[in-house]
Write a protein that holds these residues in place. Structure first.
Motif, PDB file in Angstrom:
ATOM      1  N   LYS A   1     -10.609  23.070  44.719  1.00  0.00           N
ATOM      2  CA  LYS A   1     -10.361  21.632  44.610  1.00  0.00           C
ATOM      3  C   LYS A   1     -10.341  21.183  43.151  1.00  0.00           C
ATOM      4  O   LYS A   1      -9.978  20.052  42.849  1.00  0.00           O
ATOM      5  CB  LYS A   1     -11.450  20.856  45.364  1.00  0.00           C
ATOM      6  N   PHE A   2     -10.750  22.059  42.255  1.00  0.00           N
ATOM      7  CA  PHE A   2     -10.825  21.701  40.840  1.00  0.00           C
ATOM      8  C   PHE A   2      -9.416  21.551  40.264  1.00  0.00           C
ATOM      9  O   PHE A   2      -8.514  22.327  40.586  1.00  0.00           O
ATOM     10  CB  PHE A   2     -11.608  22.789  40.088  1.00  0.00           C
ATOM     11  N   ASP A   3      -9.225  20.545  39.430  1.00  0.00           N
ATOM     12  CA  ASP A   3      -7.927  20.288  38.808  1.00  0.00           C
ATOM     13  C   ASP A   3      -7.806  21.157  37.549  1.00  0.00           C
ATOM     14  O   ASP A   3      -8.392  20.851  36.518  1.00  0.00           O
ATOM     15  CB  ASP A   3      -7.830  18.793  38.461  1.00  0.00           C
ATOM     16  N   PHE A   4      -7.031  22.246  37.669  1.00  0.00           N
ATOM     17  CA  PHE A   4      -6.943  23.179  36.542  1.00  0.00           C
ATOM     18  C   PHE A   4      -6.226  22.563  35.338  1.00  0.00           C
ATOM     19  O   PHE A   4      -6.302  23.093  34.242  1.00  0.00           O
ATOM     20  CB  PHE A   4      -6.274  24.481  36.983  1.00  0.00           C
ATOM     21  N   GLY A   5      -5.529  21.453  35.581  1.00  0.00           N
ATOM     22  CA  GLY A   5      -4.926  20.735  34.462  1.00  0.00           C
ATOM     23  C   GLY A   5      -5.976  20.311  33.440  1.00  0.00           C
ATOM     24  O   GLY A   5      -5.682  20.189  32.249  1.00  0.00           O
ATOM     25  N   LEU A   6      -7.218  20.104  33.909  1.00  0.00           N
ATOM     26  CA  LEU A   6      -8.295  19.708  33.001  1.00  0.00           C
ATOM     27  C   LEU A   6      -8.576  20.809  31.983  1.00  0.00           C
ATOM     28  O   LEU A   6      -8.960  20.532  30.845  1.00  0.00           O
ATOM     29  CB  LEU A   6      -9.572  19.395  33.782  1.00  0.00           C
ATOM     30  N   LEU A   7      -8.379  22.073  32.408  1.00  0.00           N
ATOM     31  CA  LEU A   7      -8.597  23.178  31.469  1.00  0.00           C
ATOM     32  C   LEU A   7      -7.557  23.125  30.361  1.00  0.00           C
ATOM     33  O   LEU A   7      -7.874  23.340  29.186  1.00  0.00           O
ATOM     34  CB  LEU A   7      -8.524  24.527  32.198  1.00  0.00           C
TER      35      LEU A   7
END
Lengths: 372, 283
Positions: free
Chosen positions: B171-177
């Motif tokens: 569910k984590f938004d990998f865009g944040l990385l």
């Protein structure tokens, strides 16, 4: 000027066997507000991601002030990105989000404090420091993202459709804020959008892209008034595209035997065109005047077409008419009429009415020759 | 009206947990304050003997070993589970990989522990492999020690950690990385500063799923451990079956239950929602 000159040189990008970018070259000036405009899937976001360092180009290079940045990872490039979906860190407060780049560099906490307050003031968000992103509206989130991207004083700011998730009114005001910030800090802005009104209103120059190719680079005025090819003519603003064969040439004024409409006069600054050539020419809907009575006293370089409206759309400040010209009932021309003064009895032209369309030869434009 | 009907709907669950959870705990609680029967069972007579037996060096030692095994194997399991679940969450066609994680659930725990005996034993796979690779010394006994117990615990509770971590990371938004990288973080820095805090809930759940059952583990130390890796579960079994000391077994069980309850309280504390502020629009 504090920004960088950004050069993209014959960049190509393949995703498996799909080519997203085909030999794209751009030379973006120091401190310029440069927009990349195109429909979705045209490769503009891929190009931005290559400049940011999230993707490697399959060929070509990207340079900042003559330094090739392709080998550098995103964290080593002096440019920051504002993302379409804001990409704020949900576990951090507004303050910590904006402070993030400085905290990474282990900056002095006092410096961080003053810098964060300065950049939050720039985006009108003082007083919201302790809120979490989940407590902010979309417009506020994007302003936090802008402050966060600017605080480390990058040389280039990349904006990836930053306003497309916001409603129309908010988009306008944030766009003006962006323009103001650009003027205030003077770094290079590269703005990717599919919204032509955004691109035209704030950019110094615009690159129009389609299917991985840059079709035209120019000022908003050039892009609108002198589209380099049919795609740009059709994509930017609304247009009537016509085809015909040049009958005669008189200085800059060409008479074109337009398919279905007969002889139309068009002025072109280019002397390239020759009688006998088949060309694509355009007339913008807002440049056509629509009247119920035949206009008198027209000069000889005017075009006059009788026709019949088959659709009229009133939208307050203007009306849109779709007209079948009398010469060819199968064709349709778009005409926009601005309502410059109060209409006492409502709109004077409605559907299914005899009208006259007229426009000056200067308002027409020849886009390109069509090979026969 | 709705509220009252809601209470009715929870009735089966309340009955279930009364019969199989609350009443047994009450029985254990009562037994721990009674005297031991000569041949097992209890004598209905108030006694604090069981609790005074807890204040002994041997009980302290077993508690310490249990805690050490649980903490160590939980940390090791987490270190393996984190990258595996990250990889699972970022892989598009992960159905087969997920199946591989789940399949061990279909095999009885004892069988899986015996498989480890076949791997680690003196005549086991690992010794054969070492001989094959050129080892010429005496066969090594990898079984029946502290580390064998830790390894088998890591193996057993790995899927219990991977699944909650995977569902959280997915569910984590990998865009944040990417955003973190863009703002100057290294690859590792972006994972530690941005991903870990955002999957905190999953990490805490995963730790509980491994830590609490390991604390109460019995079969694994019994089969692959030695006297040095005796755990509280073994003490309970010993006091029930061999020493005929039911009150002491109950007292140890109570201590274990309290430790688990403490873990769950920490879980709720770490996962509590921050107080919500009113959202005010900027002028």
């Amino acid at each position: 000027m504090k920004g960088s000159r950004v050069r993209v040189e014959v960049v190509a990008k393949w995703f498996d066997d799909f080519q997203a970018l085909k030999d794209v070259s751009l030379d973006i000036k120091k401190g310029e507000f440069f927009s990349i405009l195109g429909p979705s899937g045209c490769g503009k976001t891929t190009l931005l991601r290559i400049i940011a360092g999230f993707e490697d180009p399959s060929a070509g290079l990207v340079s900042l002030d003559d330094q090739n940045v392709v080998p550098l990872p995103p964290n080593k490039r002096p440019l920051n990105t504002v993302f379409q979906n804001y990409a704020l860190f949900p576990h951090l407060t507004v303050f910590d989000n904006v402070a993030f780049p400085l905290q990474l560099r282990r900056e002095n906490p006092k410096v961080i404090e003053t810098q964060v307050r300065k950049y939050l003031a720039m985006v009108h968000l003082n007083g919201h420091e302790e809120k979490k992103p989940g407590q902010l509206s979309g417009g506020m989130k994007q302003r936090v993202a802008i402050a966060r991207a600017l605080i480390s004083e990058p040389k280039v700011l990349l904006l990836d459709e930053p306003l497309s998730a916001l409603d129309a009114k908010l988009r306008q005001s944030l766009l003006m804020d962006l323009d103001f910030i650009h003027d205030a800090i003077g770094i290079t802005f590269i703005y990717v959008t599919h919204d032509q009104s955004e691109a035209l209103s704030v950019s110094d120059r615009v690159a129009v892209m389609n299917e991985g190719v840059v079709l035209q680079v120019g000022t908003p005025y050039q892009i609108y008034e002198q589209p380099a090819n049919p795609f740009v003519a059709r994509f930017i603003g609304e247009n009537n595209l016509l085809e015909g064969v040049i009958l005669s040439k008189n200085g800059f004024c060409y008479t074109i035997d337009t398919d279905g409409l007969g002889a139309l006069k068009v002025t072109s600054e280019s002397r390239l065109w020759e009688p006998g050539q088949r060309v694509l020419h355009t007339i913008r809907p807002e440049k056509i005047s629509i009247t119920k009575t035949k206009p008198g006293g027209l000069s000889k370089d005017y075009n006059l077409l009788p026709g019949r409206t088959f659709e009229s759309i009133y939208s307050g400040f203007q009306s849109k008419f779709f007209v079948h010209p009398e010469a060819n009932e199968k064709m349709q021309l778009k005409v926009f009429k601005q309502h410059e003064s109060f209409l006492e009895r409502g709109p004077d032209i409605s559907w299914d009415e005899e009208v006259f369309l007229s426009w000056d030869a200067d308002d027409g434009y020849i886009v390109e020759a069509i090979p026969q | 009206m709705k509220g009252r009907a809601g209470v009715l709907y929870t009735l089966p669950l309340m009955l279930w947990s009364c019969i199989f959870f609350i009443i047994p705990i009450i029985i254990v609680f009562i037994y721990s304050f009674l005297a031991k029967g000569l041949y097992g069972g209890v004598v209905w007579q108030f006694s604090l003997k069981a609790f005074s037996a807890l204040f002994s060096w041997s009980f302290f030692r077993v508690s310490l070993v249990t805690l050490l095994i649980a903490v160590l194997s939980t940390i090791l399991t987490l270190l393996i589970a984190l990258p595996v679940s990250y990889y699972l969450a970022r892989t598009k066609n992960n159905t087969l990989l997920l199946a591989l994680v789940v399949i061990p659930f279909w095999v009885n725990l004892l069988l899986r522990v015996y498989a480890w005996i076949a791997i680690l034993g003196r005549e086991g796979f690992l010794n054969h492999l070492m001989t094959f690779l050129g080892y010429r010394g005496e066969p090594v006994q990898f079984l029946f020690n502290f580390w064998a117990v830790v390894i088998v615990h890591v193996y057993t509770y790995l899927p219990y950690m991977i699944l909650p971590l995977y569902s959280n990371i997915e569910k984590f938004d990998f865009g944040l990385l990417e955003a973190a990288r863009d703002l100057g973080a290294t690859h590792m820095g972006s994972l530690v500063r941005v991903m870990l805090p955002n999957i905190k809930g999953g990490i805490v759940t995963a730790i509980l799923f491994a830590f609490i059952p390991t604390m109460g583990s019995y079969a694994i130390p019994d089969l692959v451990g030695s006297t040095n890796s005796h755990m509280l579960g073994n003490s309970i079994a010993y006091n029930i079956r061999t020493a005929n000391n039911w009150p002491l077994a109950s007292a140890i069980s109570l201590v274990l239950t309290l430790i688990s309850a403490l873990g769950i309280m920490i879980y709720f504390f770490l996962n509590r929602k921050p107080a919500r502020h009113k959202v005010r629009e900027a002028p």
